[in-house]
Every structure is written in C-alpha cells, then in structure tokens.
Write a protein that holds these residues in place. Structure first.
Motif, PDB file in Angstrom:
ATOM      1  N   GLU A 140       0.830  -1.207   0.000  1.00  0.00           N
ATOM      2  CA  GLU A 140       0.000   0.000   0.000  1.00  0.00           C
ATOM      3  C   GLU A 140       0.863   1.256   0.000  1.00  0.00           C
ATOM      4  O   GLU A 140       0.550   2.233  -0.704  1.00  0.00           O
ATOM      5  CB  GLU A 140      -0.937  -0.002   1.204  1.00  0.00           C
ATOM      6  N   GLU A 141       1.930   1.252   0.752  1.00  0.00           N
ATOM      7  CA  GLU A 141       2.825   2.416   0.784  1.00  0.00           C
ATOM      8  C   GLU A 141       3.465   2.653  -0.579  1.00  0.00           C
ATOM      9  O   GLU A 141       3.593   3.803  -1.019  1.00  0.00           O
ATOM     10  CB  GLU A 141       3.907   2.221   1.855  1.00  0.00           C
ATOM     11  N   ALA A 144       0.771   4.154  -2.768  1.00  0.00           N
ATOM     12  CA  ALA A 144       0.531   5.550  -2.381  1.00  0.00           C
ATOM     13  C   ALA A 144       1.659   6.449  -2.870  1.00  0.00           C
ATOM     14  O   ALA A 144       1.420   7.580  -3.316  1.00  0.00           O
ATOM     15  CB  ALA A 144       0.389   5.652  -0.862  1.00  0.00           C
ATOM     16  N   GLN A 148       1.219   9.697  -5.394  1.00  0.00           N
ATOM     17  CA  GLN A 148       1.570  11.052  -4.979  1.00  0.00           C
ATOM     18  C   GLN A 148       2.469  11.772  -5.981  1.00  0.00           C
ATOM     19  O   GLN A 148       2.679  12.981  -5.864  1.00  0.00           O
ATOM     20  CB  GLN A 148       2.244  11.029  -3.604  1.00  0.00           C
ATOM     21  N   ALA A 158      -3.986   9.636  -1.343  1.00  0.00           N
ATOM     22  CA  ALA A 158      -3.176   8.575  -1.949  1.00  0.00           C
ATOM     23  C   ALA A 158      -3.172   7.336  -1.051  1.00  0.00           C
ATOM     24  O   ALA A 158      -3.291   6.209  -1.545  1.00  0.00           O
ATOM     25  CB  ALA A 158      -1.752   9.071  -2.196  1.00  0.00           C
ATOM     26  N   ALA A 159      -3.054   7.523   0.252  1.00  0.00           N
ATOM     27  CA  ALA A 159      -3.059   6.393   1.184  1.00  0.00           C
ATOM     28  C   ALA A 159      -4.410   5.679   1.169  1.00  0.00           C
ATOM     29  O   ALA A 159      -4.466   4.438   1.194  1.00  0.00           O
ATOM     30  CB  ALA A 159      -2.720   6.875   2.592  1.00  0.00           C
ATOM     31  N   THR A 160      -5.497   6.459   1.127  1.00  0.00           N
ATOM     32  CA  THR A 160      -6.838   5.852   1.078  1.00  0.00           C
ATOM     33  C   THR A 160      -7.034   5.078  -0.215  1.00  0.00           C
ATOM     34  O   THR A 160      -7.533   3.942  -0.213  1.00  0.00           O
ATOM     35  CB  THR A 160      -7.917   6.935   1.228  1.00  0.00           C
ATOM     36  N   ALA A 162      -4.713   3.774  -2.082  1.00  0.00           N
ATOM     37  CA  ALA A 162      -3.837   2.597  -2.039  1.00  0.00           C
ATOM     38  C   ALA A 162      -4.485   1.474  -1.233  1.00  0.00           C
ATOM     39  O   ALA A 162      -4.385   0.299  -1.595  1.00  0.00           O
ATOM     40  CB  ALA A 162      -2.484   2.967  -1.442  1.00  0.00           C
ATOM     41  N   HIS A 163      -5.170   1.833  -0.167  1.00  0.00           N
ATOM     42  CA  HIS A 163      -5.868   0.831   0.651  1.00  0.00           C
ATOM     43  C   HIS A 163      -7.010   0.192  -0.154  1.00  0.00           C
ATOM     44  O   HIS A 163      -7.204  -1.031  -0.113  1.00  0.00           O
ATOM     45  CB  HIS A 163      -6.395   1.499   1.920  1.00  0.00           C
TER      46      HIS A 163
END
Length: 200
Positions: A140-141, A144, A148, A158-160, A162-163
């Motif tokens: 996920e990182e 993200a 970005q 981006a984190a959301t 990616a999840h």
C-alpha cells in the motif's frame, strides 16, 4: 572507532540452517502438491529434522505457508517497485507494482488463496503472519508513493486509494468465482476497477 561485526555463533548458524531447510522443503512440497495435500511430517522428513523441531519454527501448516509465501512476496514487491520507478502514468505505475504480486500469488492458486486467507484470519501475534501483514502495508505504501507523483493526490487521499486498490487486488486473487482466471484476466479486472477510481 567502529566495532567489528560479531561472528554468528554455532547455535545461531544451526537455527538459520534449519530454517532454510524447512523453508526450502515446505516450498518444494507446497509447489508440487498444494498446501492441503502436504503433511507436516513430510516437510520435517524432507528438511531432515524431527516434527518437534519443525514446530519450534512454525506451529501450524498455515504458518509454514506464510513463511514460504512471504519470501516470494518480498521479491515480487521489490520487482514491482523497480518496474514502477520509470513510469509516469499513475495507473500504469500502480499496475507495475501489482503485476508481480499477482503473479507470485497465482504460481499455485490454492496456495495463494490459502495464503490470503491466513493473512485475514491468522494470528497477528505469530511472526510470519506479522511479516505478511507488514508486506501488505508495504505494498500500500508503494502504491501511495506512485500516486503522490500526481499532484492531484494529497498524501491522505493517496493512502486511502492505495488501501482500496489493495482490497481490490486481494479480492480479485482470493474470490472463488475468480479461481479459473489467468494472471492477465485478474490484472485486467483490477486495472478496470482502479481506472474508475482515478481522476481523468
């Protein structure tokens, strides 16, 4: 003055040797027969250790599968990150990360699906399970990070995303209705879902 690295003791070398033998034996047997058709006794015999010793390294067959699959997942993630480095399009970069992960999960479909089930339902206090969860977070990182590159995505968005992408990939690999799909069919499905999420 820097201290010279301490030599690894005989006991640690023996433990590492046994772990490597167990990983190799389990990996070979799981690849050939599938996790459901392999016994811990067969793994112990192939690794040339007793079953009691085997259970010091992994308490269940599920943990042995996590051990084996985690090492493949590490390599897939390294490959995916490297492939995404030179890709500017966010969707293409995300798919570059995902492709080797899907490929390693589908080498032996039943093993891959069991691995995903172990991640969801296994004991998070068990070290190989913890490693698998860490690999999921690292994926996920990585996703993200490539999202970005596009300034339309804040770090939080981006984190959301990616999840969500991780969940899409997970379900596409694990669901019984997709069991006969090839790697390319899974990737096409995942790509289509992700494309709808990303701004045009």
């Amino acid at each position: 003055m820097a201290l010279a690295p301490q030599p690894v003791g005989r006991r640690e070398r023996n433990k590492q040797d046994k772990l490597e033998r167990i990983t190799a034996a389990a990996g070979e047997l799981f690849a050939k027969h599938g996790v459901d058709d392999v016994t811990t006794q067969q793994i112990a015999d192939k690794a040339d250790i007793g079953t009691g010793t085997l259970f010091l390294y992994a308490k269940t067959k599920g943990e042995l599968l996590l051990l084996v699959q985690n090492s493949s997942y590490v390599n897939a993630l390294v490959e995916g990150r490297a492939a995404a480095e030179g890709i500017s399009d966010p969707l293409d970069a995300v798919m570059a990360i995902i492709r080797p992960v899907v490929e390693c999960n589908r080498v032996q479909i039943d093993n891959g699906r069991t691995y995903l089930r172990e991640i969801v339902f296994g004991d998070p206090e068990e070290p190989y399970h913890r490693d698998a969860l860490s690999l999921s977070l690292q994926t996920e990182e990585a996703i993200a990070t490539v999202l970005q590159r596009d300034d339309r995505f804040s770090p939080g968005d981006a984190a959301t995303l990616a999840h969500i992408v991780s969940a899409i990939m997970f379900l596409s690999m694990a669901a019984t209705i997709y069991i006969d799909r090839s790697v390319d069919e899974i990737l096409d499905d995942v790509r289509g879902q992700i494309r709808v999420l990303l701004p045009q």
